[in-house]
Design a protein around this motif. Structure first.
Motif, PDB file in Angstrom:
ATOM      1  N   VAL A  41       4.107   0.287   2.198  1.00  0.00           N
ATOM      2  CA  VAL A  41       4.110  -0.608   3.352  1.00  0.00           C
ATOM      3  C   VAL A  41       3.296  -1.854   3.011  1.00  0.00           C
ATOM      4  O   VAL A  41       2.413  -1.813   2.154  1.00  0.00           O
ATOM      5  N   GLU A  42       3.620  -2.943   3.683  1.00  0.00           N
ATOM      6  CA  GLU A  42       2.871  -4.184   3.506  1.00  0.00           C
ATOM      7  C   GLU A  42       1.680  -4.198   4.462  1.00  0.00           C
ATOM      8  O   GLU A  42       1.841  -3.976   5.665  1.00  0.00           O
ATOM      9  N   VAL A  43       0.481  -4.435   3.931  1.00  0.00           N
ATOM     10  CA  VAL A  43      -0.709  -4.564   4.769  1.00  0.00           C
ATOM     11  C   VAL A  43      -0.542  -5.775   5.676  1.00  0.00           C
ATOM     12  O   VAL A  43      -0.147  -6.852   5.226  1.00  0.00           O
ATOM     13  N   LEU A  44      -0.809  -5.604   6.964  1.00  0.00           N
ATOM     14  CA  LEU A  44      -0.628  -6.692   7.928  1.00  0.00           C
ATOM     15  C   LEU A  44      -1.704  -7.764   7.748  1.00  0.00           C
ATOM     16  O   LEU A  44      -2.849  -7.457   7.408  1.00  0.00           O
ATOM     17  N   PRO A  45      -1.361  -9.026   7.979  1.00  0.00           N
ATOM     18  CA  PRO A  45      -2.348 -10.104   7.829  1.00  0.00           C
ATOM     19  C   PRO A  45      -3.459 -10.008   8.872  1.00  0.00           C
ATOM     20  O   PRO A  45      -3.241  -9.514   9.984  1.00  0.00           O
ATOM     21  N   LYS A  46      -4.637 -10.488   8.512  1.00  0.00           N
ATOM     22  CA  LYS A  46      -5.774 -10.485   9.436  1.00  0.00           C
ATOM     23  C   LYS A  46      -5.541 -11.520  10.544  1.00  0.00           C
ATOM     24  O   LYS A  46      -4.982 -12.592  10.306  1.00  0.00           O
ATOM     25  N   THR A  47      -5.973 -11.163  11.748  1.00  0.00           N
ATOM     26  CA  THR A  47      -5.775 -12.046  12.897  1.00  0.00           C
ATOM     27  C   THR A  47      -7.072 -12.689  13.376  1.00  0.00           C
ATOM     28  O   THR A  47      -7.045 -13.645  14.153  1.00  0.00           O
ATOM     29  N   TYR A  57      -2.042  -0.092   7.616  1.00  0.00           N
ATOM     30  CA  TYR A  57      -1.859  -1.545   7.643  1.00  0.00           C
ATOM     31  C   TYR A  57      -3.132  -2.348   7.416  1.00  0.00           C
ATOM     32  O   TYR A  57      -3.181  -3.543   7.677  1.00  0.00           O
ATOM     33  N   GLY A  58      -4.181  -1.690   6.916  1.00  0.00           N
ATOM     34  CA  GLY A  58      -5.388  -2.408   6.527  1.00  0.00           C
ATOM     35  C   GLY A  58      -6.253  -2.876   7.679  1.00  0.00           C
ATOM     36  O   GLY A  58      -6.970  -3.879   7.558  1.00  0.00           O
ATOM     37  N   LYS A  59      -6.211  -2.183   8.808  1.00  0.00           N
ATOM     38  CA  LYS A  59      -7.056  -2.519   9.956  1.00  0.00           C
ATOM     39  C   LYS A  59      -8.119  -1.423  10.112  1.00  0.00           C
ATOM     40  O   LYS A  59      -8.142  -0.448   9.356  1.00  0.00           O
ATOM     41  N   ALA A  60      -9.015  -1.578  11.097  1.00  0.00           N
ATOM     42  CA  ALA A  60     -10.106  -0.609  11.269  1.00  0.00           C
ATOM     43  C   ALA A  60     -10.128  -0.065  12.689  1.00  0.00           C
ATOM     44  O   ALA A  60     -10.100  -0.828  13.658  1.00  0.00           O
ATOM     45  N   LEU A  61     -10.153   1.271  12.807  1.00  0.00           N
ATOM     46  CA  LEU A  61     -10.349   1.933  14.094  1.00  0.00           C
ATOM     47  C   LEU A  61     -11.758   2.515  14.103  1.00  0.00           C
ATOM     48  O   LEU A  61     -12.097   3.338  13.255  1.00  0.00           O
ATOM     49  N   ILE A  62     -12.582   2.091  15.050  1.00  0.00           N
ATOM     50  CA  ILE A  62     -13.960   2.558  15.155  1.00  0.00           C
ATOM     51  C   ILE A  62     -14.090   3.405  16.416  1.00  0.00           C
ATOM     52  O   ILE A  62     -13.723   2.970  17.507  1.00  0.00           O
ATOM     53  N   LYS A  99       0.845  -1.192   0.000  1.00  0.00           N
ATOM     54  CA  LYS A  99       0.000   0.000   0.000  1.00  0.00           C
ATOM     55  C   LYS A  99       0.883   1.246   0.000  1.00  0.00           C
ATOM     56  O   LYS A  99       1.841   1.328   0.766  1.00  0.00           O
ATOM     57  N   GLN A 100       0.549   2.213  -0.846  1.00  0.00           N
ATOM     58  CA  GLN A 100       1.338   3.440  -0.933  1.00  0.00           C
ATOM     59  C   GLN A 100       0.847   4.450   0.099  1.00  0.00           C
ATOM     60  O   GLN A 100      -0.352   4.721   0.186  1.00  0.00           O
ATOM     61  N   ILE A 101       1.783   4.986   0.880  1.00  0.00           N
ATOM     62  CA  ILE A 101       1.433   5.934   1.942  1.00  0.00           C
ATOM     63  C   ILE A 101       2.442   7.077   1.971  1.00  0.00           C
ATOM     64  O   ILE A 101       3.498   7.024   1.333  1.00  0.00           O
ATOM     65  N   LEU A 102       2.106   8.117   2.729  1.00  0.00           N
ATOM     66  CA  LEU A 102       3.046   9.185   3.043  1.00  0.00           C
ATOM     67  C   LEU A 102       3.502   8.998   4.480  1.00  0.00           C
ATOM     68  O   LEU A 102       2.677   8.925   5.393  1.00  0.00           O
ATOM     69  N   LYS A 103       4.799   8.894   4.691  1.00  0.00           N
ATOM     70  CA  LYS A 103       5.349   8.624   6.017  1.00  0.00           C
ATOM     71  C   LYS A 103       6.449   9.623   6.333  1.00  0.00           C
ATOM     72  O   LYS A 103       7.261   9.961   5.478  1.00  0.00           O
ATOM     73  N   ALA A 104       6.468  10.091   7.587  1.00  0.00           N
ATOM     74  CA  ALA A 104       7.489  11.058   8.015  1.00  0.00           C
ATOM     75  C   ALA A 104       8.608  10.343   8.756  1.00  0.00           C
ATOM     76  O   ALA A 104       8.350   9.508   9.628  1.00  0.00           O
ATOM     77  N   TYR A 105       9.843  10.673   8.402  1.00  0.00           N
ATOM     78  CA  TYR A 105      11.026  10.145   9.075  1.00  0.00           C
ATOM     79  C   TYR A 105      11.741  11.298   9.767  1.00  0.00           C
ATOM     80  O   TYR A 105      12.097  12.296   9.119  1.00  0.00           O
ATOM     81  N   LYS A 106      11.964  11.167  11.068  1.00  0.00           N
ATOM     82  CA  LYS A 106      12.645  12.216  11.820  1.00  0.00           C
ATOM     83  C   LYS A 106      14.125  11.869  11.956  1.00  0.00           C
ATOM     84  O   LYS A 106      14.479  10.815  12.478  1.00  0.00           O
ATOM     85  N   ILE A 107      14.978  12.797  11.502  1.00  0.00           N
ATOM     86  CA  ILE A 107      16.421  12.540  11.432  1.00  0.00           C
ATOM     87  C   ILE A 107      17.185  13.614  12.199  1.00  0.00           C
ATOM     88  O   ILE A 107      16.924  14.811  12.026  1.00  0.00           O
TER      89      ILE A 107
END
Length: 383
Positions: free
Chosen positions: A166-172, A309-314, A3-11
């Motif tokens: 990033v790789e979408v995490l597998p369902k648990t 990561y392909g999960k859901a926050l409700i 999955k394509q995302i925008l991610k911030a790296y602090k250096i």
């Protein structure tokens, strides 16, 4: 599945003396442009009742030293000010404020055909070149922008916004409800309780001691009629206080990142109350404890990590009576029947013994799953 995302790296940056001077100029110029443009907008509106469409280019003719810094940094100030105005007019609150020297010194530039880049041990920036740096993580992807900042303790950082995959995490097959608290940071619907680290409380004595010394140094400088900027003892102590605050912030963020990722990794649906944190911190007795817990930051982390990561926050409505409802039979107690100091209770209907916080987290999970189902039905267009 990627999955394509925008991610911030602090250096962490280690600029030499010349580069530090350039950063100081950049911080000063962006702060000046913000304050000058905001002031002119206010004056124009007071006189004409319309918004002034001013740009940084207009000020370069009068203040030629603005040409010494990155023009994109000034252009980003214009965009940020325009966004702040737009937010204010939409919401009716949060009018843009003037910036002060030494408070959140930073500027943002954009990557244009490799003007922002990284090597094994440097970060390349427009108009300044390569700066020594320390990378906590490997950076993969297209760099979109860089925000350079200086902390009150004197450290320099670059926050690189990167378009990456990033790789979408597998369902648990596991779902969880969270009840946010002060005694325990969170209580999970499976009965797990995560203790509140109370980072500020742990360093409160040290912070108070350093602040008292700072107050004495301030008094001495004023008695000698010296500016605080000219008092070396005051400046040294100011950095010591800043380092304590920095340690509190860093340890808190590390805890929140690890906990939020662990929850996202191990569960498919995470249900949490949509608390009115801004309203809650108005309670003077609880304000410090709530701020130290950083519930808002935690739920923000859960939100974007779930999306990554392909999960859901409700988020469950803040008025949902999670604590007063029996998770066994649904019996609802009144506020008088369940005051805040009562931490466990037996249901008068089904006789189930309920731990107040675990019971609340179970109800939050059940309500969250209902909302998730309704959301799925709405998205598929089913009746």
């Amino acid at each position: 599945m990627p999955k394509q995302i925008l991610k911030a790296y602090k250096i962490r940056l280690y600029p030499n003396e010349e580069q530090q001077i350039f950063f100081a100029k950049s911080f000063g110029c962006t702060r000046f442009i913000w304050n000058r443009m905001l002031s002119d907008k206010i004056d124009h509106y007071n006189e004409h009742k319309t918004e002034l469409k001013n740009t940084p280019a207009q000020y370069k003719k009068e203040f030629e030293w603005l040409k010494e810094v990155d023009s994109l940094a000034l252009a980003n100030v214009q965009q940020n000010l325009r966004a702040a105005y737009s937010t204010f007019f939409k919401s009716g609150f949060g009018f843009p404020k003037f910036k002060k020297k030494g408070q959140r010194d930073s500027y943002t530039t954009n990557n244009q055909k490799g003007t922002v880049a990284v090597t094994n041990n440097t970060v390349k920036l427009p108009k300044i070149g390569h700066i020594n740096a320390k990378f906590p993580n490997k950076i993969n992807g297209l760099i979109k922008s860089a925000t350079i900042s200086k902390t009150p303790s004197g450290k320099y950082y670059a926050s690189l916004l990167v378009e990456t995959v990033v790789e979408v995490l597998p369902k648990t097959g596991s779902n969880i409800g969270l009840d946010l608290g002060l005694t325990d940071f969170i209580v999970l619907s499976d009965g797990t309780k995560v203790a509140n680290p109370k980072f500020l409380s742990k360093l409160q004595d040290r912070l108070t001691r350093e602040q008292k010394i700072l107050a004495k140094r301030t008094a001495v400088a004023k008695a000698d009629q010296r500016k605080l900027s000219d008092s070396r003892n005051y400046q040294k102590q100011k950095i010591k206080v800043a380092k304590v605050y920095e340690k509190i912030t860093n340890t808190r963020k590390d805890f929140l990142h690890k906990l939020s990722f662990n929850l996202i990794k191990n569960h498919d649906v995470i249900a949490v109350e949509d608390l009115n944190i801004k309203g809650m911190v108005k309670n003077k007795k609880l304000a410090k404890a709530i701020s130290d817990s950083s519930w808002s930051t935690f739920t923000t982390m859960l939100n974007y990590k779930a999306e990554w990561y392909g999960k859901a926050l409700i988020k469950v409505d803040r008025w949902y009576p999670s604590s007063k409802t029996c998770s066994g039979c649904g019996h609802l107690l009144t506020k008088a029947e369940l005051p805040l100091q009562v931490r466990s209770w037996s249901c008068p209907s089904c006789q189930q013994k309920n731990d107040r916080d675990i019971n609340a987290s179970i109800n939050i999970l059940n309500e969250g799953l209902k909302l998730a189902t309704l959301k799925t039905v709405g998205a598929t267009g089913l009746a």
